[in-house]
Motif scaffolding. Structure first.
Motif, PDB file in Angstrom:
ATOM      1  N   VAL A  71     -45.652  17.928  65.239  1.00 55.86           N
ATOM      2  CA  VAL A  71     -46.527  17.225  64.314  1.00 55.86           C
ATOM      3  C   VAL A  71     -47.571  16.465  65.122  1.00 55.86           C
ATOM      4  O   VAL A  71     -47.233  15.672  66.016  1.00 55.86           O
ATOM      5  N   VAL A  72     -48.849  16.695  64.800  1.00 55.52           N
ATOM      6  CA  VAL A  72     -49.946  15.972  65.435  1.00 55.52           C
ATOM      7  C   VAL A  72     -50.379  14.860  64.496  1.00 55.52           C
ATOM      8  O   VAL A  72     -50.754  15.109  63.347  1.00 55.52           O
ATOM      9  N   THR A  73     -50.304  13.626  64.970  1.00 57.32           N
ATOM     10  CA  THR A  73     -50.658  12.458  64.165  1.00 57.32           C
ATOM     11  C   THR A  73     -51.813  11.710  64.819  1.00 57.32           C
ATOM     12  O   THR A  73     -52.068  11.874  66.026  1.00 57.32           O
ATOM     13  N   PRO A  74     -52.531  10.890  64.053  1.00 53.71           N
ATOM     14  CA  PRO A  74     -53.596  10.083  64.672  1.00 53.71           C
ATOM     15  C   PRO A  74     -53.084   9.186  65.785  1.00 53.71           C
ATOM     16  O   PRO A  74     -53.781   8.977  66.790  1.00 53.71           O
ATOM     17  N   ASN A  75     -51.867   8.625  65.630  1.00 53.68           N
ATOM     18  CA  ASN A  75     -51.311   7.788  66.692  1.00 53.68           C
ATOM     19  C   ASN A  75     -51.083   8.589  67.972  1.00 53.68           C
ATOM     20  O   ASN A  75     -51.306   8.090  69.084  1.00 53.68           O
ATOM     21  N   LEU A  76     -50.644   9.837  67.808  1.00 52.57           N
ATOM     22  CA  LEU A  76     -50.440  10.686  68.980  1.00 52.57           C
ATOM     23  C   LEU A  76     -51.754  10.949  69.702  1.00 52.57           C
ATOM     24  O   LEU A  76     -51.806  10.915  70.943  1.00 52.57           O
ATOM     25  N   LEU A  77     -52.810  11.191  68.940  1.00 52.27           N
ATOM     26  CA  LEU A  77     -54.110  11.431  69.577  1.00 52.27           C
ATOM     27  C   LEU A  77     -54.600  10.192  70.309  1.00 52.27           C
ATOM     28  O   LEU A  77     -55.210  10.303  71.381  1.00 52.27           O
ATOM     29  N   ARG A  78     -54.338   9.018  69.757  1.00 51.70           N
ATOM     30  CA  ARG A  78     -54.734   7.785  70.460  1.00 51.70           C
ATOM     31  C   ARG A  78     -53.951   7.645  71.769  1.00 51.70           C
ATOM     32  O   ARG A  78     -54.505   7.222  72.791  1.00 51.70           O
ATOM     33  N   GLU A  79     -52.672   7.973  71.736  1.00 49.44           N
ATOM     34  CA  GLU A  79     -51.877   7.900  72.962  1.00 49.44           C
ATOM     35  C   GLU A  79     -52.384   8.897  74.007  1.00 49.44           C
ATOM     36  O   GLU A  79     -52.452   8.574  75.198  1.00 49.44           O
ATOM     37  N   LEU A  80     -52.746  10.087  73.564  1.00 48.67           N
ATOM     38  CA  LEU A  80     -53.291  11.069  74.501  1.00 48.67           C
ATOM     39  C   LEU A  80     -54.623  10.614  75.072  1.00 48.67           C
ATOM     40  O   LEU A  80     -54.940  10.882  76.243  1.00 48.67           O
ATOM     41  N   GLY A  81     -55.412   9.920  74.246  1.00 48.47           N
ATOM     42  CA  GLY A  81     -56.665   9.365  74.756  1.00 48.47           C
ATOM     43  C   GLY A  81     -56.419   8.313  75.823  1.00 48.47           C
ATOM     44  O   GLY A  81     -57.162   8.245  76.816  1.00 48.47           O
ATOM     45  N   ASP A  82     -55.374   7.499  75.627  1.00 51.48           N
ATOM     46  CA  ASP A  82     -55.039   6.497  76.640  1.00 51.48           C
ATOM     47  C   ASP A  82     -54.568   7.157  77.937  1.00 51.48           C
ATOM     48  O   ASP A  82     -54.718   6.576  79.014  1.00 51.48           O
ATOM     49  N   ARG A  83     -54.011   8.351  77.831  1.00 50.64           N
ATOM     50  CA  ARG A  83     -53.538   9.052  79.024  1.00 50.64           C
ATOM     51  C   ARG A  83     -54.662   9.795  79.745  1.00 50.64           C
ATOM     52  O   ARG A  83     -54.435  10.362  80.811  1.00 50.64           O
ATOM     53  N   GLY A  84     -55.855   9.830  79.164  1.00 52.64           N
ATOM     54  CA  GLY A  84     -56.975  10.435  79.856  1.00 52.64           C
ATOM     55  C   GLY A  84     -57.534  11.699  79.247  1.00 52.64           C
ATOM     56  O   GLY A  84     -58.440  12.316  79.827  1.00 52.64           O
ATOM     57  N   MET A  85     -57.075  12.126  78.069  1.00 49.50           N
ATOM     58  CA  MET A  85     -57.632  13.317  77.448  1.00 49.50           C
ATOM     59  C   MET A  85     -59.055  13.032  76.991  1.00 49.50           C
ATOM     60  O   MET A  85     -59.368  11.938  76.503  1.00 49.50           O
ATOM     61  N   SER A  86     -59.933  14.008  77.118  1.00 46.64           N
ATOM     62  CA  SER A  86     -61.354  13.819  76.800  1.00 46.64           C
ATOM     63  C   SER A  86     -61.550  13.563  75.310  1.00 46.64           C
ATOM     64  O   SER A  86     -60.815  14.094  74.458  1.00 46.64           O
ATOM     65  N   SER A  87     -62.547  12.760  75.004  1.00 48.12           N
ATOM     66  CA  SER A  87     -62.850  12.429  73.604  1.00 48.12           C
ATOM     67  C   SER A  87     -63.335  13.661  72.843  1.00 48.12           C
ATOM     68  O   SER A  87     -63.125  13.768  71.626  1.00 48.12           O
ATOM     69  N   ALA A  88     -63.983  14.606  73.523  1.00 47.39           N
ATOM     70  CA  ALA A  88     -64.450  15.820  72.846  1.00 47.39           C
ATOM     71  C   ALA A  88     -63.279  16.652  72.327  1.00 47.39           C
ATOM     72  O   ALA A  88     -63.300  17.140  71.195  1.00 47.39           O
ATOM     73  N   ASP A  89     -62.235  16.791  73.144  1.00 48.81           N
ATOM     74  CA  ASP A  89     -61.059  17.541  72.699  1.00 48.81           C
ATOM     75  C   ASP A  89     -60.352  16.823  71.562  1.00 48.81           C
ATOM     76  O   ASP A  89     -59.912  17.455  70.589  1.00 48.81           O
ATOM     77  N   ILE A 194     -51.245  18.841  74.077  1.00 51.20           N
ATOM     78  CA  ILE A 194     -51.084  18.365  72.697  1.00 51.20           C
ATOM     79  C   ILE A 194     -49.811  18.929  72.083  1.00 51.20           C
ATOM     80  O   ILE A 194     -49.042  18.213  71.430  1.00 51.20           O
ATOM     81  N   VAL A 195     -49.570  20.212  72.293  1.00 49.82           N
ATOM     82  CA  VAL A 195     -48.365  20.839  71.740  1.00 49.82           C
ATOM     83  C   VAL A 195     -47.116  20.195  72.315  1.00 49.82           C
ATOM     84  O   VAL A 195     -46.151  19.900  71.596  1.00 49.82           O
ATOM     85  N   ASP A 196     -47.108  19.948  73.607  1.00 48.75           N
ATOM     86  CA  ASP A 196     -45.936  19.351  74.239  1.00 48.75           C
ATOM     87  C   ASP A 196     -45.686  17.931  73.745  1.00 48.75           C
ATOM     88  O   ASP A 196     -44.544  17.537  73.503  1.00 48.75           O
ATOM     89  N   ALA A 197     -46.773  17.167  73.578  1.00 53.43           N
ATOM     90  CA  ALA A 197     -46.612  15.771  73.152  1.00 53.43           C
ATOM     91  C   ALA A 197     -46.288  15.651  71.672  1.00 53.43           C
ATOM     92  O   ALA A 197     -45.779  14.609  71.242  1.00 53.43           O
ATOM     93  N   SER A 198     -46.551  16.680  70.880  1.00 52.02           N
ATOM     94  CA  SER A 198     -46.351  16.581  69.426  1.00 52.02           C
ATOM     95  C   SER A 198     -44.923  16.877  68.997  1.00 52.02           C
ATOM     96  O   SER A 198     -44.600  16.744  67.818  1.00 52.02           O
ATOM     97  N   TYR A 199     -44.062  17.272  69.917  1.00 54.97           N
ATOM     98  CA  TYR A 199     -42.689  17.598  69.539  1.00 54.97           C
ATOM     99  C   TYR A 199     -41.961  16.332  69.108  1.00 54.97           C
ATOM    100  O   TYR A 199     -41.946  15.319  69.819  1.00 54.97           O
ATOM    101  N   THR A 200     -41.357  16.363  67.933  1.00 53.77           N
ATOM    102  CA  THR A 200     -40.704  15.171  67.363  1.00 53.77           C
ATOM    103  C   THR A 200     -39.222  15.109  67.660  1.00 53.77           C
ATOM    104  O   THR A 200     -38.577  14.113  67.311  1.00 53.77           O
ATOM    105  N   GLY A 201     -38.641  16.115  68.263  1.00 54.66           N
ATOM    106  CA  GLY A 201     -37.216  16.099  68.581  1.00 54.66           C
ATOM    107  C   GLY A 201     -36.947  15.469  69.930  1.00 54.66           C
ATOM    108  O   GLY A 201     -37.859  15.136  70.694  1.00 54.66           O
TER     109      GLY A 201
END
Length: 457
Positions: A71-89, A194-201
């Motif tokens: 599951v991809v959530t807005p909170n997950l995207l914010r966390e990925l942004g804090d880890r250095g993922m580009s804003s364009a992606d 993104i796929v790896d970070a979105s795993y909820t288990g």
């Protein structure tokens, strides 16, 4: 042949060491031990093993115990942004597009959208895609059967939006394919992240120990635990317990028995009642603040009013419980010392202090070792008195390692109980306890304590 045996052969035979016969294993003994071994396995070995397994997972209430989804959530995207993922992606992934196909039309029909309106949408827009939901809403307004209210129009248009946000995928390939379709400009590396970070288990990981090794909170917890265990152990559990045992050893039997019984009250009192009594003793309006006010001293909540008094209260209330334990063991060990040694020292003119120093303390090494090791392990894992009194306050100044592990795993204010992190903290306590036990055994020369006596009687 001679009828006499060779004496050299007889001597050789007699000099051979005879093999020790093994004692037969009693089946009845094994049967009687089976229930104890079963209970020991269920309530000791199994919890320890599960703690070791959970310590290397990110198990929490958000992951659950079963298999998770993607599951991809807005909170997950914010966390990925804090880890250095580009804003364009991140923008490409969070972007919503509109697709009019049979699936979205059926979804809108199931949601209760007017059938005539859906027929017009199907006739005019079937197979078309819109990059922006606003463009789709503008075209919908031109339809003859479009809803007059803007809210109803937006609700109907939202049913045709397609996005990966907050959608649940059972496999990683499904989410990856969806990302490739809706956000083709995202790089394969970012998509895999993104796929790896979105795993909820729950997953096996060493992240718990990495967090413990790098976060600033760990140093404060270690310092608090060292202060709590060291002060309580030295001042009360061993120090006060040994002092009381020696004093009562020289006290008349009736008085010593009465005092020993009274000193057991902190240990036999239920922990909740014991905590309530200390609250009445130290809180505003309690005995200690009222007494302090009468003699002109500051009167406030001594349990939580300041850091110094909070530590003094926490160490004292735990120390009284531990001192009673030490008093029982040390008193029993003192009674095992031959009284003839003390009589002989008195004949030689030894004082009480000389008796304690030269006769009593050298023979108390084993009891002191046991109390020190046992109470160290007990204090390292104890948190209930702190939880019921200061609760780690004021602020977090009296929070120790065991209390933080308990709150992390079972009493988290955020609602997300981190079982994996709590298990990792508990596993650290187990390792520290084992290391300290080995240090104590070497410090007190355990091999000499259990070895053969140097004087045979």
């Amino acid at each position: 042949m001679s009828s006499f045996a060779d004496p050299t052969l007889e001597g050789a035979r007699s000099s051979r060491p005879s093999r020790a016969r093994r004692a037969p294993v009693s089946r009845l003994g094994l049967i009687l031990m089976a229930p104890a071994m079963l209970l020991l396995t269920l309530f000791f070995f199994l919890p320890v093993a599960l703690t070791g397994v959970f310590a290397f997972t990110d198990l929490s209430t958000s992951t659950g115990i079963g298999r998770g989804d993607y599951v991809v959530t807005p909170n997950l995207l914010r966390e990925l942004g804090d880890r250095g993922m580009s804003s364009a992606d991140l923008e490409a992934v969070s972007r919503a597009s509109v697709t009019v196909d049979a699936e979205t039309i059926e979804r809108a029909r199931a949601a209760g959208v007017d059938g005539r309106f859906l027929d017009d949408i199907e006739g005019d827009f079937l197979g078309r895609s819109f990059d922006a939901p606003s463009d789709f809403e503008r075209d919908l307004r031109r339809l003859r059967t479009a809803p007059r209210r803007a809210r109803d129009l937006k609700s109907a248009a939202a049913l045709f939006e397609t996005s990966v946000l907050n959608q649940r995928f059972t496999t990683s390939d499904g989410l990856s394919a969806k990302l490739e379709t809706l956000a083709p400009e995202v790089t394969p590396a970012a998509r895999a992240q993104i796929v790896d970070a979105s795993y909820t288990g729950a997953r096996f990981t060493t992240e718990n120990f990495e967090r413990l090794a790098t976060q600033k909170e760990t140093a404060r917890l270690v310092a608090n635990t060292f202060l709590y265990v060291g002060a309580t152990l030295s001042l009360f559990n061993v120090g006060l317990g040994l002092f009381l045992a020696v004093v009562l050893f020289y006290t008349p039997k009736g008085m010593s028995s009465l005092f020993s019984t009274l000193w057991l009250l902190p240990r036999i009192t239920p922990v909740v009642l014991y905590a309530v009594m200390w609250k009445w003793f130290t809180w505003e309006g309690g005995f200690l603040p009222i007494l302090a006010e009468q003699v002109g001293l500051p009167s406030f909540n001594y349990m939580k009013g300041s850091v110094v008094t909070a530590w003094a209260t926490m160490i004292t209330l735990n120390g009284f419980i531990g001192a009673s334990f030490g008093l029982i063991l040390f008193s029993g060990a003192l009674r095992a010392i031959p009284v003839q040694q003390l009589w002989a020292s008195e004949v030689d003119g030894a004082s009480r202090w000389q008796q304690v120093r030269r006769i009593i303390l050298p023979q108390m090494r084993w009891p002191i070792l046991f109390v020190t090791a046992y109470q160290t392990l007990s204090l390292l894992s104890s948190y209930e008195q702190i939880w019921l009194t200061t609760n780690g306050g004021p602020g977090r100044t009296t929070t120790v390692w065991a209390l933080e592990a308990f709150k992390t795993a079972l009493s988290n204010y955020t609602g997300n109980l981190e079982y994996g992190m709590g298990a990792a903290m508990a596993l650290v306590l187990v390792v520290v306890g084992l290391v300290l036990s080995l240090i104590y055994l070497r410090l007190f020369k355990f091999n000499e304590l259990v070895g053969r006596p140097k004087i045979e009687i």
